[in-house]
Design a protein around this motif. Structure first.
Motif, PDB file in Angstrom:
ATOM      1  N   UNK A  70       8.943 -14.677 -36.534  1.00 15.61           N
ATOM      2  CA  UNK A  70       8.305 -13.436 -36.977  1.00 15.61           C
ATOM      3  C   UNK A  70       7.994 -13.498 -38.470  1.00 15.61           C
ATOM      4  N   UNK A  71       6.840 -12.911 -38.823  1.00 13.73           N
ATOM      5  CA  UNK A  71       6.435 -12.857 -40.227  1.00 13.73           C
ATOM      6  C   UNK A  71       7.033 -11.614 -40.863  1.00 13.73           C
ATOM      7  N   UNK A  72       7.833 -11.799 -41.919  1.00 12.85           N
ATOM      8  CA  UNK A  72       8.403 -10.649 -42.630  1.00 12.85           C
ATOM      9  C   UNK A  72       7.548 -10.361 -43.857  1.00 12.85           C
ATOM     10  N   UNK A  73       6.636  -9.429 -43.686  1.00 12.06           N
ATOM     11  CA  UNK A  73       5.666  -9.133 -44.733  1.00 12.06           C
ATOM     12  C   UNK A  73       6.347  -8.517 -45.949  1.00 12.06           C
ATOM     13  N   UNK A  74       5.814  -8.813 -47.125  1.00  3.24           N
ATOM     14  CA  UNK A  74       6.333  -8.181 -48.342  1.00  3.24           C
ATOM     15  C   UNK A  74       5.323  -8.309 -49.474  1.00  3.24           C
ATOM     16  N   UNK A  75       4.624  -7.223 -49.760  1.00  5.82           N
ATOM     17  CA  UNK A  75       3.699  -7.193 -50.894  1.00  5.82           C
ATOM     18  C   UNK A  75       3.927  -5.890 -51.663  1.00  5.82           C
ATOM     19  N   UNK A  76       4.379  -6.036 -52.899  1.00  6.96           N
ATOM     20  CA  UNK A  76       4.636  -4.839 -53.717  1.00  6.96           C
ATOM     21  C   UNK A  76       3.795  -4.815 -54.991  1.00  6.96           C
ATOM     22  N   UNK A  77       3.135  -5.924 -55.294  1.00  5.83           N
ATOM     23  CA  UNK A  77       2.280  -5.960 -56.483  1.00  5.83           C
ATOM     24  C   UNK A  77       1.261  -7.080 -56.313  1.00  5.83           C
ATOM     25  N   UNK A  78       0.508  -7.318 -57.374  1.00  3.73           N
ATOM     26  CA  UNK A  78      -0.594  -8.291 -57.302  1.00  3.73           C
ATOM     27  C   UNK A  78      -0.209  -9.670 -57.821  1.00  3.73           C
ATOM     28  N   UNK A  79       0.979  -9.802 -58.439  1.00  5.84           N
ATOM     29  CA  UNK A  79       1.207 -11.018 -59.218  1.00  5.84           C
ATOM     30  C   UNK A  79       2.525 -11.737 -58.953  1.00  5.84           C
ATOM     31  N   UNK A  80       3.426 -11.152 -58.149  1.00  8.62           N
ATOM     32  CA  UNK A  80       4.699 -11.836 -57.877  1.00  8.62           C
ATOM     33  C   UNK A  80       4.444 -13.154 -57.153  1.00  8.62           C
ATOM     34  N   UNK A  81       5.438 -14.028 -57.170  1.00  9.78           N
ATOM     35  CA  UNK A  81       5.289 -15.366 -56.585  1.00  9.78           C
ATOM     36  C   UNK A  81       4.836 -15.287 -55.127  1.00  9.78           C
ATOM     37  N   UNK A  82       3.699 -15.916 -54.859  1.00  8.14           N
ATOM     38  CA  UNK A  82       3.101 -15.891 -53.523  1.00  8.14           C
ATOM     39  C   UNK A  82       3.773 -16.899 -52.605  1.00  8.14           C
ATOM     40  N   UNK A  83       4.066 -16.478 -51.378  1.00 10.86           N
ATOM     41  CA  UNK A  83       4.672 -17.380 -50.388  1.00 10.86           C
ATOM     42  C   UNK A  83       3.778 -17.618 -49.172  1.00 10.86           C
ATOM     43  N   UNK A  84       3.020 -16.609 -48.769  1.00 18.22           N
ATOM     44  CA  UNK A  84       2.147 -16.772 -47.596  1.00 18.22           C
ATOM     45  C   UNK A  84       0.871 -15.956 -47.785  1.00 18.22           C
ATOM     46  N   UNK A  85      -0.251 -16.551 -47.365  1.00 17.43           N
ATOM     47  CA  UNK A  85      -1.553 -15.922 -47.588  1.00 17.43           C
ATOM     48  C   UNK A  85      -2.522 -16.323 -46.474  1.00 17.43           C
ATOM     49  N   UNK A  86      -3.463 -15.445 -46.173  1.00 16.74           N
ATOM     50  CA  UNK A  86      -4.601 -15.819 -45.328  1.00 16.74           C
ATOM     51  C   UNK A  86      -5.742 -16.156 -46.280  1.00 16.74           C
ATOM     52  N   UNK A  87      -6.309 -17.335 -46.130  1.00 19.90           N
ATOM     53  CA  UNK A  87      -7.482 -17.731 -46.906  1.00 19.90           C
ATOM     54  C   UNK A  87      -8.660 -17.781 -45.943  1.00 19.90           C
ATOM     55  N   UNK A  88      -9.735 -17.090 -46.297  1.00 18.42           N
ATOM     56  CA  UNK A  88     -10.916 -17.069 -45.421  1.00 18.42           C
ATOM     57  C   UNK A  88     -11.471 -18.467 -45.169  1.00 18.42           C
ATOM     58  N   UNK A  89     -12.565 -18.535 -44.436  1.00 18.69           N
ATOM     59  CA  UNK A  89     -13.155 -19.835 -44.130  1.00 18.69           C
ATOM     60  C   UNK A  89     -14.671 -19.765 -44.230  1.00 18.69           C
ATOM     61  N   UNK A  90     -15.271 -20.855 -44.717  1.00 20.29           N
ATOM     62  CA  UNK A  90     -16.736 -20.913 -44.827  1.00 20.29           C
ATOM     63  C   UNK A  90     -17.339 -21.843 -43.770  1.00 20.29           C
ATOM     64  N   UNK A  91     -16.488 -22.364 -42.885  1.00 21.52           N
ATOM     65  CA  UNK A  91     -16.970 -23.294 -41.852  1.00 21.52           C
ATOM     66  C   UNK A  91     -17.772 -22.524 -40.800  1.00 21.52           C
ATOM     67  N   UNK A  92     -18.896 -23.097 -40.402  1.00 18.61           N
ATOM     68  CA  UNK A  92     -19.768 -22.460 -39.407  1.00 18.61           C
ATOM     69  C   UNK A  92     -20.169 -21.056 -39.840  1.00 18.61           C
ATOM     70  N   UNK A  93     -20.592 -20.975 -41.075  1.00 20.75           N
ATOM     71  CA  UNK A  93     -20.878 -19.705 -41.737  1.00 20.75           C
ATOM     72  C   UNK A  93     -22.151 -19.017 -41.252  1.00 20.75           C
ATOM     73  N   UNK A  94     -22.976 -19.767 -40.546  1.00 24.57           N
ATOM     74  CA  UNK A  94     -24.220 -19.183 -40.046  1.00 24.57           C
ATOM     75  C   UNK A  94     -25.369 -19.367 -41.018  1.00 24.57           C
TER      76      UNK A  94
END
Length: 304
Positions: free
Chosen positions: A1-25
């Motif tokens: 299970x993913x234990x989400x935790x975001x309280x600000x914009x700058x604390x040490x990042x551990x997990x992120x979704x990065x978009x994709x440009x593959x097959x962009x149309x």
């Protein structure tokens, strides 16, 4: 299970979704442009090509790997723009909010469903239909939740107006213990230099007490002055109309002292370094042509 935790914009990042440009149309038609900057490049014949955008995003991915961040990518949808993961959802504390985005973009949420499935279902929220809110307009800062919105009576006429008053009120009701502060942003359908598509197009905190700001992105001077008072003028880097157009405020923080920035942002990057930041400079100018940059293409899930 993913234990989400975001309280600000700058604390040490551990997990992120990065978009994709593959097959962009293919390059969109004039009618399909969602924002004035994309439109400008469609008309000029300079709209970015897929291969260049894939390369840029790969460099960003490698920076995350360097800092040992877990990176999730959306499942690929044929001929579909999936670069701007920030629009489709956001995390506040340990809750994932699905955005009610432009109807044409609903499939982008389906493409990250495999990630959402790893979250506690009780911590996944879909606001009611009348609530419009996108991740680019939501910014966490200690006890504050900053939200960009557009209060003009012509809201419905603006495809560039992405978060409405109902969106602000929804978050206010959801987090009664936080200070929710909305900012009325300047919008334009035709001039990208006068269009703050989201709050992160004219403001973003960096580090523990600093920020990047564009004064004319705010419809009310009092909103701008509120941030000046909160952060202190000496802690804010003021960008020009042209720098705002090139998305200088849309950098991304991996840690309080690590900022990923576009390599052409010379003035900003020098300021960041002079204030003790490590600046990871990467090429992202092609993606910028779609009026989105580094923060827009990320959806942070866990920070320390």
């Amino acid at each position: 299970m993913l234990h989400l935790n975001i309280k600000d914009e700058t604390s040490r990042l551990r997990a992120v979704v990065l978009g994709s440009a593959i097959n962009n149309g293919p390059t969109p038609s004039i009618e399909e442009a969602y924002d004035p900057k994309s439109l400008e490049h469609i008309l000029a014949g300079t709209y970015p090509i897929e291969a260049n955008m894939v390369k840029e995003m790969e460099v960003f991915y490698q920076v995350f790997k360097k800092y040992d961040v877990t990176v999730y990518r959306p499942e690929m949808i044929e001929n579909y723009n999936q670069i701007f993961a920030r629009d489709i959802g956001f995390v506040i504390d340990d809750i994932f909010f699905k955005s009610n985005i432009l109807p044409d973009r609903e499939r982008e949420l389906d493409a990250i469903q495999y990630i959402i499935a790893q979250m506690n279902p009780e911590k996944v929220v879909r606001p009611p239909e009348e609530v419009h809110i996108e991740g680019g307009d939501v910014m966490l800062w200690n006890d504050y939740i900053f939200i960009g919105t557009y209060k003009g009576s012509d809201y419905k006429d603006y495809i560039t107006a992405r978060t409405n008053t109902e969106g602000v009120n929804f978050i206010k009701n959801f987090f009664p213990n936080k200070i929710v502060k909305e900012f009325d942003l300047v919008k334009s359908k035709i001039e990208a230099r006068d269009n703050a598509l989201h709050l992160d197009c004219c403001f973003q905190p960096v580090g523990v007490d600093k920020g990047i700001i564009y004064k004319r992105g705010f419809r009310e001077e009092s909103d701008y002055l509120f941030l000046v008072k909160l952060f202190g003028k000496e802690n804010l880097f003021h960008i020009t109309r042209d720098e705002m157009y090139h998305m200088n405020s849309n950098v991304f923080s991996i840690a309080p002292n690590v900022v990923v920035s576009e390599r052409n942002f010379t003035r900003l990057n020098n300021w960041l370094r002079s204030n003790g930041f490590i600046v990871e400079e990467i090429p992202y100018a092609e993606i910028a042509k779609q009026e989105g940059l580094l923060r827009c293409s990320t959806l942070p899930l866990i920070r320390d």
